[in-house]
Design a protein around this motif. Sequence first.
Motif, PDB file in Angstrom:
ATOM      1  N   PRO A  99      -4.796  12.985  -1.188  1.00 58.71           N
ATOM      2  CA  PRO A  99      -3.766  11.945  -1.268  1.00 58.71           C
ATOM      3  C   PRO A  99      -4.090  10.958  -2.385  1.00 58.71           C
ATOM      4  O   PRO A  99      -5.246  10.752  -2.746  1.00 58.71           O
ATOM      5  N   GLU A 100      -3.036  10.378  -2.923  1.00 60.13           N
ATOM      6  CA  GLU A 100      -3.184   9.335  -3.943  1.00 60.13           C
ATOM      7  C   GLU A 100      -2.820   8.003  -3.305  1.00 60.13           C
ATOM      8  O   GLU A 100      -1.708   7.833  -2.806  1.00 60.13           O
ATOM      9  N   ARG A 101      -3.750   7.071  -3.298  1.00 58.13           N
ATOM     10  CA  ARG A 101      -3.520   5.753  -2.701  1.00 58.13           C
ATOM     11  C   ARG A 101      -3.351   4.735  -3.823  1.00 58.13           C
ATOM     12  O   ARG A 101      -4.188   4.653  -4.722  1.00 58.13           O
ATOM     13  N   GLN A 160       0.872  -1.167   0.000  1.00 58.08           N
ATOM     14  CA  GLN A 160       0.000   0.000   0.000  1.00 58.08           C
ATOM     15  C   GLN A 160       0.908   1.216   0.000  1.00 58.08           C
ATOM     16  O   GLN A 160       1.812   1.333   0.834  1.00 58.08           O
ATOM     17  N   TYR A 220       1.263  11.876  -0.387  1.00 59.91           N
ATOM     18  CA  TYR A 220       0.692  13.093   0.166  1.00 59.91           C
ATOM     19  C   TYR A 220       1.428  14.310  -0.399  1.00 59.91           C
ATOM     20  O   TYR A 220       2.653  14.297  -0.511  1.00 59.91           O
ATOM     21  N   THR A 238       0.740   5.490  -0.243  1.00 59.80           N
ATOM     22  CA  THR A 238      -0.077   6.691  -0.241  1.00 59.80           C
ATOM     23  C   THR A 238       0.837   7.891  -0.409  1.00 59.80           C
ATOM     24  O   THR A 238       1.812   8.048   0.339  1.00 59.80           O
TER      25      THR A 238
END
Length: 103
Positions: A85-87, A4, A8, A6
């Motif tokens: 944010p891009e996850r 995972q 920011y 993420t």
Amino acid sequence: MFMQMTIYTPKPEFLGEVIASMNRVRLAGLGTPGLDAIGPWREADGGRAVGIALWESRRHFEEHAEAVFAVADDDPFERWLAAPPERILLDDVGAAPGNPEEW
């Protein structure tokens, strides 16, 4: 393995707060079943911060991620961030046999 990530993009004056929040998540995750590594990274030539969590499997992520990340639920990211944010969720296909289109 399951990752995972993420990304920011904090407002410059809040970079420290975002990284502190990410470190609280890291500490909350210590000892979580199936969580092999977790922590914040800072972009070398920019102002973004990247959280990376390596899980033994997608199943471990699905079972435990919500509890790990709950420690940051009340953090004011809407005030701290310049953009949402891009996850990114990544399945490990390094040792996967067969046709890459089937992964």
